[in-house]
Each structure stands twice: as C-alpha cells, then as structure tokens.
Design a protein around this motif. Structure first.
Motif, PDB file in Angstrom:
ATOM      1  N   ILE A  22       0.890  -1.189  -0.214  1.00 56.03           N
ATOM      2  CA  ILE A  22       0.083   0.323  -0.187  1.00 56.03           C
ATOM      3  C   ILE A  22       0.974   1.126  -0.008  1.00 56.03           C
ATOM      4  O   ILE A  22       2.330   1.112   0.704  1.00 56.03           O
ATOM      5  CB  ILE A  22      -0.612  -0.050   1.477  1.00 56.03           C
ATOM      6  CG1 ILE A  22      -0.573  -0.304   2.239  1.00 56.03           C
ATOM      7  CG2 ILE A  22      -2.240  -1.023   1.071  1.00 56.03           C
ATOM      8  CD1 ILE A  22      -1.409  -0.285   3.190  1.00 56.03           C
ATOM      9  N   LYS A  23       0.366   1.959  -0.910  1.00 50.03           N
ATOM     10  CA  LYS A  23       0.874   3.156  -0.816  1.00 50.03           C
ATOM     11  C   LYS A  23       2.180   4.228   1.233  1.00 50.03           C
ATOM     12  O   LYS A  23       2.645   4.560   1.118  1.00 50.03           O
ATOM     13  CB  LYS A  23       0.486   5.095  -1.283  1.00 50.03           C
ATOM     14  CG  LYS A  23       0.320   4.737  -2.822  1.00 50.03           C
ATOM     15  CD  LYS A  23      -0.522   5.474  -3.333  1.00 50.03           C
ATOM     16  CE  LYS A  23      -1.005   5.257  -4.843  1.00 50.03           C
ATOM     17  NZ  LYS A  23      -2.461   6.853  -4.909  1.00 50.03           N
ATOM     18  N   ALA A  28       6.365   5.384   4.284  1.00 52.98           N
ATOM     19  CA  ALA A  28       6.864   5.107   5.508  1.00 52.98           C
ATOM     20  C   ALA A  28       8.688   4.639   6.162  1.00 52.98           C
ATOM     21  O   ALA A  28       9.037   5.151   6.440  1.00 52.98           O
ATOM     22  CB  ALA A  28       5.761   4.018   6.246  1.00 52.98           C
ATOM     23  N   VAL A  29       8.255   3.277   4.944  1.00 50.93           N
ATOM     24  CA  VAL A  29       9.390   3.409   5.028  1.00 50.93           C
ATOM     25  C   VAL A  29      11.023   3.558   4.538  1.00 50.93           C
ATOM     26  O   VAL A  29      12.104   3.539   4.801  1.00 50.93           O
ATOM     27  CB  VAL A  29       9.261   1.129   4.985  1.00 50.93           C
ATOM     28  CG1 VAL A  29       8.819   0.526   5.312  1.00 50.93           C
ATOM     29  CG2 VAL A  29       9.299   0.952   2.537  1.00 50.93           C
ATOM     30  N   LEU A  30      11.232   4.394   3.839  1.00 53.53           N
ATOM     31  CA  LEU A  30      11.997   5.461   2.692  1.00 53.53           C
ATOM     32  C   LEU A  30      12.746   6.081   4.464  1.00 53.53           C
ATOM     33  O   LEU A  30      11.943   6.746   4.861  1.00 53.53           O
ATOM     34  CB  LEU A  30      11.094   6.600   2.466  1.00 53.53           C
ATOM     35  CG  LEU A  30      10.647   5.939   0.887  1.00 53.53           C
ATOM     36  CD1 LEU A  30      10.188   6.846  -0.004  1.00 53.53           C
ATOM     37  CD2 LEU A  30      11.529   4.910   0.078  1.00 53.53           C
ATOM     38  N   GLY A  31      13.672   5.470   4.010  1.00 52.06           N
ATOM     39  CA  GLY A  31      14.339   6.010   5.626  1.00 52.06           C
ATOM     40  C   GLY A  31      14.739   5.695   6.224  1.00 52.06           C
ATOM     41  O   GLY A  31      15.504   5.679   7.563  1.00 52.06           O
ATOM     42  N   MET A  32      14.411   5.184   6.000  1.00 54.32           N
ATOM     43  CA  MET A  32      14.510   3.465   7.713  1.00 54.32           C
ATOM     44  C   MET A  32      15.316   2.692   7.935  1.00 54.32           C
ATOM     45  O   MET A  32      16.446   2.630   6.609  1.00 54.32           O
ATOM     46  CB  MET A  32      13.146   3.024   7.924  1.00 54.32           C
ATOM     47  CG  MET A  32      11.813   3.265   8.130  1.00 54.32           C
ATOM     48  SD  MET A  32      10.641   2.500   9.017  1.00 54.32           S
ATOM     49  CE  MET A  32      11.224   1.795  10.166  1.00 54.32           C
ATOM     50  N   LYS A  33      16.202   2.342   8.677  1.00 50.97           N
ATOM     51  CA  LYS A  33      17.279   1.947   8.580  1.00 50.97           C
ATOM     52  C   LYS A  33      16.718   0.176   8.914  1.00 50.97           C
ATOM     53  O   LYS A  33      15.733  -0.102   9.860  1.00 50.97           O
ATOM     54  CB  LYS A  33      18.704   1.990   9.290  1.00 50.97           C
ATOM     55  CG  LYS A  33      19.632   3.671   9.095  1.00 50.97           C
ATOM     56  CD  LYS A  33      20.230   4.170   8.844  1.00 50.97           C
ATOM     57  CE  LYS A  33      20.699   5.279   8.512  1.00 50.97           C
ATOM     58  NZ  LYS A  33      21.041   6.185   9.447  1.00 50.97           N
ATOM     59  N   LEU A  50      -4.266   5.879   0.355  1.00 48.44           N
ATOM     60  CA  LEU A  50      -3.398   5.755   0.951  1.00 48.44           C
ATOM     61  C   LEU A  50      -3.096   4.117   1.679  1.00 48.44           C
ATOM     62  O   LEU A  50      -1.966   3.451   1.524  1.00 48.44           O
ATOM     63  CB  LEU A  50      -2.979   6.805   2.387  1.00 48.44           C
ATOM     64  CG  LEU A  50      -2.548   8.072   1.456  1.00 48.44           C
ATOM     65  CD1 LEU A  50      -1.738   8.759   2.721  1.00 48.44           C
ATOM     66  CD2 LEU A  50      -0.975   8.140   0.412  1.00 48.44           C
ATOM     67  N   ALA A  51      -4.444   3.719   1.416  1.00 41.02           N
ATOM     68  CA  ALA A  51      -3.995   1.916   2.402  1.00 41.02           C
ATOM     69  C   ALA A  51      -5.072   0.987   1.493  1.00 41.02           C
ATOM     70  O   ALA A  51      -4.439   0.829   0.090  1.00 41.02           O
ATOM     71  CB  ALA A  51      -4.907   2.159   4.062  1.00 41.02           C
TER      72      ALA A  51
END
Length: 103
Positions: A22-23, A28-33, A50-51
């Motif tokens: 889902i968008k 949300a995960v962009l930039g996460m490590k 968005l979902a």
C-alpha cells in the motif's frame, strides 16, 4: 489490533515503489534503517487513497494482507461497515524493518 507478524511469524516482504505494498508503506519505510521502528497512522478519510481500497474485489491486491482469517475479517469489518464514520476507520501501523536487500 487486526494482526501482528509477531503472532503469525510471517514478515511482510516487498519492494519499495513497485506497487507491491500500500502507498503508506512505501512512504513510511523510506529513510528507515535495519532495525528501525516507525509508527504511522492513516486517517479514515485517506484509507482508500493510501491503504486499502474500499472495493472488496481489489482490496488485497497490495499488501500487507492479513494472514489469518480473523485478521482479514476484522479489517473487512472496519472498511465495509456502513455504521462507521470515516474518522473511525483510522488505521495504525507499527513497522519494523528487519532486513534491507539492495539490488
């Protein structure tokens, strides 16, 4: 709570930006490590955008899809209930990135 991968022991695996999630997950995960934890909320008014789509026939074209029957049934109830106002359809996700594969 609709479902938790801790209960099912099945992580949701997807490729960012490929339409597999889902968008809101892509964003949300962009930039996460690896090991990162993020909580995000999708307001009921934006769930369809968005979902999960409110159309039951195409709702689960993108993940994460509840693995258990109870989880799917609970999400369907929230999205399909005509008695719930949009603000009561808010979805809350806790996402932990356990592994990142680069290609």
């Amino acid at each position: 709570r609709i479902e938790s991968p801790r209960q099912t022991d099945e992580p949701f695996v997807f490729r960012v930006g490929k339409g597999e999630a889902i968008k809101a997950f892509d964003e949300a995960v962009l930039g996460m490590k690896e090991g990162g934890l993020r909580r995000f909320e999708i307001p009921g008014e934006l769930v369809d955008e968005l979902a999960y789509t409110l159309n039951p026939k195409t709702r689960y074209d993108r993940g994460p899809v509840p693995v258990t029957f109870a989880g799917r049934r609970a999400l369907d109830f929230v999205l399909d209930s005509s008695t719930l106002k949009p603000f009561n359809r808010t979805l809350l996700f806790d996402v932990r990135v356990s592994n990142i594969r680069r290609r």
